[in-house]
Design a protein around this motif. Sequence first.
Motif, PDB file in Angstrom:
ATOM      1  N   GLU A 240       3.163   5.100  50.683  1.00 45.23           N
ATOM      2  CA  GLU A 240       3.281   6.532  50.416  1.00 45.23           C
ATOM      3  C   GLU A 240       3.714   7.284  51.681  1.00 45.23           C
ATOM      4  OE1 GLU A 240      -0.207   8.074  48.481  1.00 45.23           O
ATOM      5  OE2 GLU A 240       0.471  10.129  48.883  1.00 45.23           O
ATOM      6  N   LEU A 241       3.074   6.917  52.803  1.00 46.27           N
ATOM      7  CA  LEU A 241       3.403   7.598  54.063  1.00 46.27           C
ATOM      8  C   LEU A 241       4.840   7.300  54.491  1.00 46.27           C
ATOM      9  CD1 LEU A 241       0.065   7.050  56.011  1.00 46.27           C
ATOM     10  CD2 LEU A 241       0.950   9.234  55.142  1.00 46.27           C
ATOM     11  N   LEU A 242       5.244   6.055  54.277  1.00 45.56           N
ATOM     12  CA  LEU A 242       6.609   5.685  54.657  1.00 45.56           C
ATOM     13  C   LEU A 242       7.650   6.467  53.867  1.00 45.56           C
ATOM     14  CD1 LEU A 242       6.597   1.820  55.111  1.00 45.56           C
ATOM     15  CD2 LEU A 242       7.325   3.554  56.756  1.00 45.56           C
ATOM     16  N   VAL A 243       7.407   6.584  52.573  1.00 46.47           N
ATOM     17  CA  VAL A 243       8.349   7.327  51.733  1.00 46.47           C
ATOM     18  C   VAL A 243       8.412   8.780  52.183  1.00 46.47           C
ATOM     19  CG1 VAL A 243       8.814   8.155  49.401  1.00 46.47           C
ATOM     20  CG2 VAL A 243       8.134   5.783  49.765  1.00 46.47           C
ATOM     21  N   LYS A 244       7.252   9.327  52.522  1.00 48.63           N
ATOM     22  CA  LYS A 244       7.227  10.704  53.008  1.00 48.63           C
ATOM     23  C   LYS A 244       7.972  10.829  54.336  1.00 48.63           C
ATOM     24  CE  LYS A 244       3.063  12.598  50.902  1.00 48.63           C
ATOM     25  NZ  LYS A 244       1.724  13.102  51.217  1.00 48.63           N
ATOM     26  N   LYS A 245       7.770   9.806  55.175  1.00 49.11           N
ATOM     27  CA  LYS A 245       8.455   9.818  56.475  1.00 49.11           C
ATOM     28  C   LYS A 245       9.984   9.788  56.262  1.00 49.11           C
ATOM     29  CE  LYS A 245       9.054   8.792  60.950  1.00 49.11           C
ATOM     30  NZ  LYS A 245       8.937   9.876  61.905  1.00 49.11           N
ATOM     31  N   ILE A 246      10.416   8.886  55.382  1.00 48.65           N
ATOM     32  CA  ILE A 246      11.856   8.726  55.118  1.00 48.65           C
ATOM     33  C   ILE A 246      12.448  10.011  54.563  1.00 48.65           C
ATOM     34  CG2 ILE A 246      13.546   7.524  53.658  1.00 48.65           C
ATOM     35  CD1 ILE A 246      11.568   5.077  53.785  1.00 48.65           C
ATOM     36  N   THR A 247      11.699  10.674  53.708  1.00 45.50           N
ATOM     37  CA  THR A 247      12.244  11.867  53.057  1.00 45.50           C
ATOM     38  C   THR A 247      11.921  13.147  53.836  1.00 45.50           C
ATOM     39  OG1 THR A 247      10.245  11.923  51.692  1.00 45.50           O
ATOM     40  CG2 THR A 247      12.199  10.918  50.725  1.00 45.50           C
ATOM     41  N   GLY A 248      11.264  13.015  54.964  1.00 45.30           N
ATOM     42  CA  GLY A 248      10.971  14.194  55.773  1.00 45.30           C
ATOM     43  C   GLY A 248       9.931  15.100  55.153  1.00 45.30           C
ATOM     44  N   THR A 249       8.980  14.524  54.414  1.00 44.54           N
ATOM     45  CA  THR A 249       7.991  15.372  53.739  1.00 44.54           C
ATOM     46  C   THR A 249       6.554  15.065  54.173  1.00 44.54           C
ATOM     47  OG1 THR A 249       8.001  13.827  51.880  1.00 44.54           O
ATOM     48  CG2 THR A 249       9.398  15.756  51.674  1.00 44.54           C
ATOM     49  N   LEU A 250       6.381  14.468  55.350  1.00 38.71           N
ATOM     50  CA  LEU A 250       5.021  14.240  55.847  1.00 38.71           C
ATOM     51  C   LEU A 250       4.306  15.571  56.024  1.00 38.71           C
ATOM     52  CD1 LEU A 250       5.624  11.480  58.545  1.00 38.71           C
ATOM     53  CD2 LEU A 250       4.226  11.238  56.488  1.00 38.71           C
ATOM     54  N   GLN A 251       3.023  15.595  55.674  1.00 37.33           N
ATOM     55  CA  GLN A 251       2.268  16.829  55.831  1.00 37.33           C
ATOM     56  C   GLN A 251       1.421  16.771  57.095  1.00 37.33           C
ATOM     57  OE1 GLN A 251       0.705  16.493  51.879  1.00 37.33           O
ATOM     58  NE2 GLN A 251       1.832  18.312  51.195  1.00 37.33           N
TER      59      GLN A 251
END
Lengths: 388, 205
Positions: free
Chosen positions: A13-24
């Motif tokens: 989940e974190l990786l996908v967020k990192k890739i898409t620039g959506t980390l909170q």
Amino acid sequence: MMSENQHTQRLIELLVKKITGTLQAGEEQELLRRMEEDPEAKAFAGQFSPEFLANELALKEEIDTEGEWKKFRGQAGFRTRVVRWRRGWTITVAASLLLIITTGLYLVFLRNDQRNTTVLTSDTVKDIPRPEGKPVLTLADGSAVVLDSKNSGNEHLKGQGILNLSDKELLYGKIAVSEPSWNTVATPRGVSYKLVLPDGTGVWLNTTSSIRFPTSFTGKEREVTVTGETYFEVAKNSAMPFRVHTGNSSVQVLGTSFNIEAWPEKNVKTTLLKGVVVVNTTNEKVRLRPGEQANAGQTIKVSNEIDTEQVLAWKNDQFIFRGNTIQDIMENLARYYDFGVEYRGVTTSSLFVGTFNRSAPLSEILLFLEKTGGVHFRVEGRKVIVMP
Amino acid sequence: MKTNNDDNILTGFKQGDERAVKQIFERFHNELVHFATRITGNRYEAQDIVVEAFLKILPRAKDFTSLENIRAFLYVVVRHACFAWVEKQSGLQKKEQAFAYLQDIETSSEPLMDKEEMIARTIQQLYEFIQQLPPQEKKVFILKVIKQRSADEIAEELNISKKTVYNLTSAAISRLRSLVGRSSLPMAIMLYVNFFHFFSNQQEF
């Protein structure tokens, strides 16, 4: 404490967020901490390069879930509600009655559900042994290799880019060659075969069909030549369009699935399942939409009332007849089981409906047809006599 | 992510409702074919393996406790079939590897994801994510954020201005952020609770 899978799931989940620039807030630190604590996680995260992601996403775009659902649905037995009628037979009673009443046509719905069929015969309808040929690969130097897993280590195949060779399938990989050589694969009676070309395009050959193709695609177009009946799932490559040649026409492809019937002395029929193709003859050009069929004779006729399931039945090793004449049916069976046909007396004008596995012995199909009462057969050697 | 709708699908699935089966098929088919293609290197074989796997879950529909449970089971079945195929294709070289997988599954109480499954799940999550974007935003997002191409290149390729490239990219990201915000964290943790229970009851397939 989190289990290993929970940790993995969170990491994903974190990786996908990192890739898409959506980390909170805080998640960037969490990701770093997880990767520090777990060297495998770090290695895992490291492989998602832009090229890798783009490739994998492109691969997913090509997957045809809708088409596969249809295949699955048939195999899972989600069908119209049917009433069992004798062992191994089903008949859609209401539908056939309705059709008989309204059309006066002789329609019988038959289906051989048994996987391991026993050979049924009668005094007049004997079985014709199925032909025993194997598909053959002919190389550019004229040498021929029988496509049988026994030949997977054949000397001739070195340098052709063949990754896998078996009774069912031939798989080519990409090779770098200065001068591609041309190979031909041909099927005999009673056999269908699948190959994957060097560009990843899948080709299915029906019985007595062939394809000629290069071991590596070079130049402006990817060109192949076919005879008989073939089904294509063309790998996308807009920089290098795909073109299929038949006797009098050619099909220009822009990434798509379609079926071509190019039987000797018949019009070439091209049926499009997905994507876009352009059918060319010397003086005409027609663009097809999915579900349409082009019939290329003197002119190209396009029909959109096509039963694509019936057209592609051969690919699933089936015969599907949906209101076909006995002549149609015999032609289809003869091509596969290899026999001659003779008509005696007044041939029935009934239309027949039924689905059969091609693994069934011929005698079984003939006896099913006889049960309709509309037609009778006598088998003499490799000849079938059709009588009223 | 678990929703009310998922419960309805699961209930329908257990009752053999074709629509529910179709929804499950549509949800997991793509990622499983992707997974199987990566292992076998053959998309057509992968497709056949995945259809076979779905056929295997039908008779045991009643045993499943959640959609994630079904998904994990499908991964295991597909992985087995892929290794069996690879083994058949290449003789014995891969046998040890396949055997290691079998052992893994039998000795651990919840089947561990292997690297390929992790990749397939990651790409699937990314794919689902991107699918939620409107077409133009999606196109720019893939080029800019995923492929990391320059704004100049993208502007030229799509025949739009550089400013539009930036605008569409930031619109896409903020859209994705708001979607992430809604599906909150506990999801990952919930998924594996029932999962554990399920696999401790499954011995073979």
